[in-house]
Design a protein around this motif. Structure first.
Motif, mmCIF file in Angstrom:
data_model
loop_
_atom_site.group_PDB
_atom_site.id
_atom_site.type_symbol
_atom_site.label_atom_id
_atom_site.label_comp_id
_atom_site.label_asym_id
_atom_site.label_seq_id
_atom_site.Cartn_x
_atom_site.Cartn_y
_atom_site.Cartn_z
ATOM 1 N N GLN A 1 0.932 -1.176 -0.084
ATOM 2 C CA GLN A 1 0.189 0.097 -0.011
ATOM 3 C C GLN A 1 0.765 1.278 0.012
ATOM 4 O O GLN A 1 1.328 1.678 1.207
ATOM 5 N N PRO A 2 1.291 1.575 -1.021
ATOM 6 C CA PRO A 2 2.483 2.723 -1.344
ATOM 7 C C PRO A 2 1.944 4.048 -0.523
ATOM 8 O O PRO A 2 2.960 4.880 -0.070
ATOM 9 N N GLU A 3 0.731 4.310 -0.527
ATOM 10 C CA GLU A 3 0.315 5.490 0.070
ATOM 11 C C GLU A 3 0.666 5.761 1.269
ATOM 12 O O GLU A 3 0.711 6.728 1.980
ATOM 13 N N ILE A 4 0.933 4.619 2.222
ATOM 14 C CA ILE A 4 1.174 4.952 3.515
ATOM 15 C C ILE A 4 2.777 4.350 3.679
ATOM 16 O O ILE A 4 3.062 3.905 4.931
ATOM 17 N N ALA A 5 3.478 4.120 2.840
ATOM 18 C CA ALA A 5 4.818 3.578 2.524
ATOM 19 C C ALA A 5 5.705 4.210 1.926
ATOM 20 O O ALA A 5 6.708 3.852 1.613
ATOM 21 N N LYS B 1 -8.237 0.624 -0.421
ATOM 22 C CA LYS B 1 -7.670 1.946 -0.559
ATOM 23 C C LYS B 1 -8.467 2.946 0.455
ATOM 24 O O LYS B 1 -7.980 3.628 1.184
ATOM 25 N N ARG B 2 -9.759 2.797 0.622
ATOM 26 C CA ARG B 2 -10.379 3.564 1.478
ATOM 27 C C ARG B 2 -10.199 3.226 2.776
ATOM 28 O O ARG B 2 -10.513 4.041 3.657
ATOM 29 N N MET B 3 -9.966 1.881 3.253
ATOM 30 C CA MET B 3 -9.491 1.616 4.626
ATOM 31 C C MET B 3 -8.527 2.505 5.058
ATOM 32 O O MET B 3 -8.365 2.600 6.350
ATOM 33 N N LEU B 4 -7.802 2.793 4.262
ATOM 34 C CA LEU B 4 -6.372 3.921 4.541
ATOM 35 C C LEU B 4 -7.025 4.901 5.072
ATOM 36 O O LEU B 4 -6.257 5.526 6.003
ATOM 37 N N ASP B 5 -8.017 5.451 4.531
ATOM 38 C CA ASP B 5 -8.665 6.652 5.044
ATOM 39 C C ASP B 5 -9.156 6.392 6.678
ATOM 40 O O ASP B 5 -9.240 7.485 7.315
ATOM 41 N N TYR B 6 -9.373 5.510 7.104
ATOM 42 C CA TYR B 6 -9.841 5.190 8.502
ATOM 43 C C TYR B 6 -8.702 4.789 9.154
ATOM 44 O O TYR B 6 -8.894 4.378 10.497
ATOM 45 N N GLU C 1 -13.347 4.916 -5.314
ATOM 46 C CA GLU C 1 -12.319 5.311 -6.476
ATOM 47 C C GLU C 1 -11.397 6.328 -6.189
ATOM 48 O O GLU C 1 -10.411 6.396 -6.820
ATOM 49 N N THR C 2 -11.867 7.188 -5.245
ATOM 50 C CA THR C 2 -10.895 8.445 -5.050
ATOM 51 C C THR C 2 -9.896 8.203 -3.986
ATOM 52 O O THR C 2 -9.090 9.036 -3.698
ATOM 53 N N ARG D 1 -3.654 8.547 -3.909
ATOM 54 C CA ARG D 1 -3.730 7.039 -4.565
ATOM 55 C C ARG D 1 -2.565 7.369 -6.008
ATOM 56 O O ARG D 1 -2.508 8.277 -6.370
ATOM 57 N N ILE D 2 -1.697 6.497 -5.889
ATOM 58 C CA ILE D 2 -0.428 6.503 -6.658
ATOM 59 C C ILE D 2 -0.900 5.739 -7.944
ATOM 60 O O ILE D 2 -1.252 4.398 -8.038
ATOM 61 N N ASP D 3 -0.328 6.137 -9.084
ATOM 62 C CA ASP D 3 -0.491 5.705 -10.299
ATOM 63 C C ASP D 3 0.673 4.504 -10.519
ATOM 64 O O ASP D 3 1.730 4.740 -10.952
#
Lengths: 447, 461, 447, 461
Positions: free
Chosen positions: A107-111, B376-381, B430-431, B440-442
């Motif tokens: 999960q690169p967004e937090i790494a 990805k949404r779980m990251l927001d939590y 999605e966002t 979110r990384i491409d």
């Protein structure tokens, strides 16, 4: 009774209070955690391991007492596992739990922190090798060499054979690992002779042919010799459509000829000489190669990208090469790697900076030369055995039996390598250099 | 939260002038690297660390990864300067090092029900490869040339890759409708070409292979060997041992089961245990205890080397310390709590869990929602999401393994993150993520246009 | 030449590159940093300190060699500096640079982490003492005692004198510090006699009077005795309008009578018995008191508040007591304190949890009792000298000269206290308990 | 970014049942504390740490606080288990410990131009108190009863409090228009009652007291002593020594000048140096070197104890290591870079700096903007602000000390934060900070309604 640290038995790292455990069991609808195990009676284990739980203090004491049984010898040892002083900063920063206790960066967004550090590590290896692609770690030099050979074989499907040529002087572990990795691909290993410690070009020329998929040479060699004909070796390989794989290490690369400039297609070797210190052979394998082989590279690669707000961001990339996606058609079976060691190595390189790194490498030449000369002055010794330039280490001829001399040296507090009946090998770096005088004195007594 | 690259902070070129040291043609011309001072580096890496999630910050429920707490004291134990010895030291001068290795060999053998254990493989996949090489050597020694390894479709990707690396053809085995090994399909797959069956038990759906003794008999009857992938061994400690189930070879993921830190991807260690009949094939060297002390030895028919030296020493020390800290009761409790945690967490989810009864992990499905988006949404939590879209048997799988170190409050937080993300709008999914420092990384552009070093970044970066 | 680590001389921790330095000088408009020093010639120093710069590796080695000159004795020492096992977690977490390298929390919005940890420390001391106010650190028990006496004196301006009563058995450092702190306030110290190691109540009753501003008693005493009449001592103080100050330590407080319940107005003592370990007497002073004395408290206090979004937040509070605002009218001159030690102590208390903490304290009673009994069995020794309950430590009477016995014990690897010609003092905790058998054996040889 | 209190995670009450151990009336009834496990604690404190700024995250330019980088290796040196000895050990068994202390006494004496140094004071203020006690003992020994200490108005608050603690009346000295000691006012203040003048040099505006020799003569002529507050000593290393300026007593803030970590408020250490004439008054014990080794001794007329034992040992070790690491050239360079950094930073500010030439720190003024508000706004720019509204000589003062460890880029960032905050709207200033995890905290309500423990928090918290 309370939970966690206060528990009288059970795992000290399971935090459940009695009340929480009861509530959880209730939610699941069972009487006990035990009843959740769906294990047939006939394979149930009802014995004991006979391992007693030990509290933290007592355990630390008992392991410390165990390690205290290791004799305190000053080591003049190398041969693929080299020690340089690791600054306190590396220990301090790499032990930060955000680095140490994180997982692969799925999960690169937090790494981003670890990904950037690995990207920086790759970049340092690109600079040191001159090759544009470096992965972010192999287990060690031996497995990196083996993976290079497999890569060469994949690229040379059309070759008339599957032969890899390696020097006759090759560290035993590297040869052994290579044999095991090549076996499954029906590849074979040929060794070419050395001439006064360096590659015998004529002999190599005779050996290399269309069945050769890779020629491997090292500089420095396992015996510390700086190879003087790297370009010629590369040419011989390329003339036969074989890959040229160069083995080196992260310190030597700072001083010696740039691999790209001598035609190396792949660079392998040890990067753990910086950042790790003596650790019973634990390693960090370098793997760098040309752009055109990118999609054949084994192991993890970190790449730059952008996030949804167009900010630069890093991510693992080209994962379709890897086992978790490509399975049996992956470029390698590697999954868990040596990321944390790569982090440490990058930190150490950054701590040194380019000038101190070059100094360290230069000292590896001069200190070895000086020590060899001092040993050569001792009656009964001849050093260096090879009339070559050396890096860190060199072979010593002993008139007396070498094993006996090594044993006597151990009695005086020093460890050196015994190669055979009349040859020792000695390695000097910044961590043992201040003991060189005492080593010479000890040699004078025992030689 | 943005930290410049080291190279953006400084780039210093040093001319390499080795006059009097080496001939010019043996040295490079120059070297360009960042030239920074210690305070600058301390800040760089401290800031980077704060841009990284870790198991000391929150739950990390990646299925089959066993992200448990890594006890601090094991780091101190591993840092003992007396333990920093070179692998080429003579045996009698490193009795402490050999004693610990021998102790760990014994611990692991006992815990796995195996007869002998090598510590050399530096990772789980290396352990698989080692185990398969041992199987190969065993068959070859019997003049029995076999070409296939059978692997369930739900197995870890490394199983396939390791078998292939050893030169075997892979026979993929479908699961039955319960999510376990399809006995009929297995029967059909087994032949004289079967070198081994590789199994994970409980499997990657967390299900115990109830027919394991029957499976064992089938494989053995056909002359094959049974290989145990230890990735999920945290589910069984003290309750079942691979050796007792008929497995001939197993690897241990000590960085999973025995709590050594993952270090952002490694190092781990993948010791391999075998039954007596295979002990002579183990890699060299092994450690044994004699009247004169501990000594290294080469097993009679050793396959040789799978690592340049003795593997990942520091990791092995930490595993030894963890096992000795917990002992029988702690190890057994760890499994009980790991299984309880998985079952409790599943009970709190709005997502369906199609297969059971599961042990330390379960594969929930996000149904018609994209599992990767839910993650990805779980990251927001504020939590790390589970493994997604694997195993493939479960559509939109979210393979979840909380481990024993989470308390109820943490599991409740995790359940909330699951449920809230699962219920969020398509747009939110999605966002996502939106609350993390990096959005979110491409991945596509990263792969299409690989930029793998700072040298590869344009000046506009 | 590059900057920072690569510098050949100068500070390795000054990061300036030559180019940056030049640009900065240019911006300032001077030729050199040297010219910025506005120091008259007549006080310029142009000598040398004769301190050679040493690189990190060599320096670590030389200091390690220096420390190796300390003899490895198993210490059975206490008397105000007590060692309990400090878990690795405390070292690991407290060394995180966000804690270790932060300053006093003058900007609470970016210091919530440390503030909360100190608030939690205060709360633990409130629980242990039963008193509602605890500050977040004094230097040590000695200075905390001295500050308590000054507080008592400020509160009792109307007293006919300025006298503090202390036990005749008082650790030398505490007495010495008390003398120095009280001197400036024209206060005097009286000592009251002990009866079989505990407070002689009758004698104390005779001594306490209107000129007494504070009565100080300890439990455990410096000789390890658990005081049995704390309430009576408190009553004697209160009947004379004096404050009752109780000295204890953070482990003993978990087991012994709650200070608030025996009438203590102030609790002082050492908290470093948890979290710090043996450190040549470095300390952490407890200071807890009643609500009504809040505005007279010395040292830092962390309080709860709210931020602009009504979220709970923490901040240093009641700073008008302190020197940086009140100057010579401050409640104390303390500024830099022991915050980081308090953080470690809180971590250690939390790691133990209430049951293991109570266990640890209980063991301090039973281990001391058992060890005393075993020594008492040895001919030539009598222990404990006082017929009291003990905590961790006790006095041993020796028929032979005590200094000689202590010296012989040192020769056998043990350190104990020598009190006088025929008295030793021995302290047992979880860190030396496993050496008790060996200590007893050594005593048998030398007693 | 919000972390519950430990007590909110768990509160466990243990009944204290000491049956058979102690009589009931000697023990408490119960104890209530959090009962948590190690993983929970690891997360708690890791999360708390991430809610805290530190000098390893960015600049910390608090004037007179000298927040410089604390080298990692000094922590390792201090953690040496061989150095963990009890203070009551006999001298001959702790030659290593005494050797280090002796070495530090010598280093500090040399660097300060003093003849003897005590390491016992556990903080700067404790050092001041120690120094004044020495002055008092000196005067008393001469039968000279003096009652006053003269202190410039711009001095640190501890000076006043320490003098008062020692029983002296404080005579406050105004500054002259240049920001330095007003010689005429000093002349008027000095009398037969003058026990000492306490000076900080350079003073808290960063200005060197150019007339120091004249001041020294005036004080000494009146029979007084001159005390040097070492808080700003980082400005002078290798260029001027208090002993050479006529100071009789000084304290060293090793947690400032010699880079030991501040630890969120402490521990520090405040060694005190004196000239020969005062050496006999130093606290007991001191360390000296004899033919037989190092030994502790009590100075002949010692003032006794200022700490229960020997002070803050761990801090002293780190200071010793720092000094030995830098040596002459490093210490001298540190001062040069500290002064350069302060002057460069000031040159980049839009704020006025009324007094100069300054050295390692300067007092800028935010003019008609509230300095405390500007500081809060600076938090939004990601840096720690300077000391505000002090010294009072400068209205709306922002006392700024960047130290030598900041590079140009960091100073430029800091200057940007200053300038941008200074130029922001009133509303931006008053509502700042808005980008921190905690918004502006209400100090008034904290003091008006003190809640100093979790026990004091209502259930609604």
């Amino acid at each position: 009774m309370t939970a966690g640290n206060g528990r009288r038995d059970g795992s000290p790292y399971a935090p459940h209070t009695d009340a929480d455990e009861a509530a959880m069991l209730d939610a699941v609808g069972v009487e006990s955690a035990e009843s959740l195990f769906d294990i047939p009676e006939d394979v149930r284990f009802d014995g004991e391991f006979d391992i007693d739980a030990t509290d933290e203090r007592d355990l630390r004491e008992s392991i410390a007492n165990l390690f205290a049984r290791n004799e305190e010898l000053t080591e003049f040892l190398g041969r693929g596992h080299h020690a340089h002083y690791v600054p306190a900063l590396v220990d301090d920063l790499s032990r930060r739990s955000e680095f140490l206790t994180s997982y692969t960066q799925y999960q690169p967004e937090i790494a981003q922190g670890f990904l950037q550090a690995l990207f920086e590590y790759q970049s340092m290896l690109v600079e040191l090798t001159g090759l544009p692609v470096a992965n972010c770690s192999m287990y060690d030099a031996a497995t990196a060499l083996a993976e290079a050979a497999l890569l060469a074989d994949r690229l040379r499907r059309g070759a008339s054979g599957h032969r890899v040529l390696v020097p006759e002087h090759l560290q035993e572990g590297r040869l052994g690992v290579l044999e095991n990795y090549l076996d499954g691909a029906d590849m074979e290993i040929g060794d070419y002779p050395m001439d006064d410690g360096a590659v015998d070009l004529d002999a190599l020329s005779d050996l290399v042919g269309d069945e050769t998929v890779m020629v491997y040479a090292e500089s420095p060699t396992v015996r510390g010799v700086i190879e003087e004909n790297l370009s010629e070796i590369g040419d011989l390989a390329h003339e036969n459509d074989a890959l040229f794989c160069l083995g080196s290490d992260v310190v030597a690369l700072a001083l010696l000829e740039e691999p790209a400039s001598v035609g190396a297609d792949v660079v392998v070797g040890e990067a753990d000489a910086l950042g790790l210190g003596t650790s019973y052979g634990m390693g960090l394998g370098i793997f760098a190669t040309r752009e055109k082989f990118l999609r054949q590279v084994p192991g993890r690669l970190v790449g730059a990208s952008e996030d949804a707000e167009d900010m630069r961001a890093f991510t693992l990339t080209l994962q379709t090469r890897e086992q978790h996606i490509r399975k049996e058609r992956a470029t390698s079976n590697i999954c868990t790697n040596q990321a944390w060691v790569a982090l440490r190595t990058a930190m150490h390189i950054a701590w040194l900076g380019p000038d101190r790194l070059v100094d360290l490498a230069t000292r590896a030449v001069t200190d070895a030369r000086d020590l060899a000369a001092r040993l050569d002055d001792i009656s009964g010794l001849r050093a260096p055995v090879y009339d070559r330039h050396h890096f860190r280490e060199f072979v010593v001829h002993t008139d007396q039996p070498a094993p006996a001399i090594a044993n006597d040296l151990a009695g005086r507090g020093f460890a050196v390598h015994t190669l055979d009946d009349h040859h020792l090998q000695v390695c000097i770096t910044d961590v043992n250099a201040d003991a060189a005088d005492r080593l010479v004195a000890a040699f004078e007594e025992v030689a | 939260h943005y930290e410049p690259l080291l190279s953006e902070k400084d780039s210093t070129t040093v001319e390499v002038d080795a006059d009097g040291v080496l001939p010019d043609d043996l040295t490079r011309d120059e070297l360009t690297l960042p030239g920074l001072s210690e305070p600058q580096l301390a800040r760089h890496y401290t800031r980077l660390s704060q841009m990284n999630y870790s198991v000391e910050l929150g739950p990390y429920p990646l299925g089959s990864c066993t992200m448990k707490y890594n006890p601090s004291f094991t780091e101190d134990v591993a840092a003992d300067p007396n333990a920093a010895v070179h692998p080429d030291r003579s045996d009698r001068t490193i009795q402490g090092t050999l004693g610990l290795l021998h102790g760990l060999q014994e611990q692991l053998a006992e815990i796995g029900g195996m007869d002998a254990v090598t510590l050399q493989p530096p990772a789980g996949a290396a352990g698989e490869f080692t185990g398969i090489l041992i199987a190969k050597a065993y068959h070859e020694a019997r003049g029995d040339d076999r070409s296939e390894i059978i692997i369930p479709a739900s197995a870890h990707g490394t199983n396939f890759a390791s078998a292939a690396l050893a030169g075997y053809d892979v026979v993929e085995l479908p699961s039955d409708e319960d999510g376990r090994v399809d006995i009929e399909a297995l029967d059909a797959a087994i032949s004289e070409e079967t070198a081994a069956l590789m199994l994970t038990n409980p499997n990657t759906l967390g299900l115990f292979e109830r027919d394991i003794l029957e499976i064992s008999e089938m494989v053995h009857d056909a002359g094959g060997l049974l290989y145990y992938d230890g990735a999920n061994f945290n589910a069984l400690l003290g309750r079942a041992r691979p050796g007792d189930m008929g497995f001939d070879i197993m690897h241990y993921n000590v960085h999973k089961t025995f709590a050594t830190p993952h270090g952002g991807g490694g190092p781990g260690a993948g010791p391999v245990g075998v039954v007596d009949e295979l002990a002579d094939y183990l890699p060299s060297p092994m450690v044994r205890e004699t009247a004169a002390g501990y000594e290294l030895f080469e097993p009679e028919s050793s396959i040789g080397k799978v690592h340049g030296f003795g593997g990942n020493w520091l990791v092995l020390v930490k595993a030894y310390a963890y096992i000795a800290r917990l002992g029988d009761s702690g190890l057994s409790d760890a499994s009980a709590k790991a299984v309880l945690n998985a079952n409790y967490l599943a009970s709190q989810l709005d997502l369906e869990v199609p297969y059971g009864p599961f042990h330390h992990e379960f594969a929930a499905t996000s149904g018609d929602r994209d599992a990767a988006d839910v993650a990805k949404r779980m990251l927001d939590y504020g939590v790390h999401p589970p493994t997604t879209k694997w195993p493939e048997l479960v559509s939109q799988a979210m393979l979840t393994e909380p481990t024993e170190v989470e308390d109820k409050a943490s599991l409740d937080d995790l359940a909330h993150a699951f449920n809230a993300a699962y219920a969020d709008s398509d747009e939110a999914l999605e966002t996502a993520p939106t609350k993390t420092s990096a959005r979110r990384i491409d991945q596509v552009s990263a792969a299409r246009n690989p930029r793998l070093s700072w040298q590869a970044l344009g000046d506009d970066e």
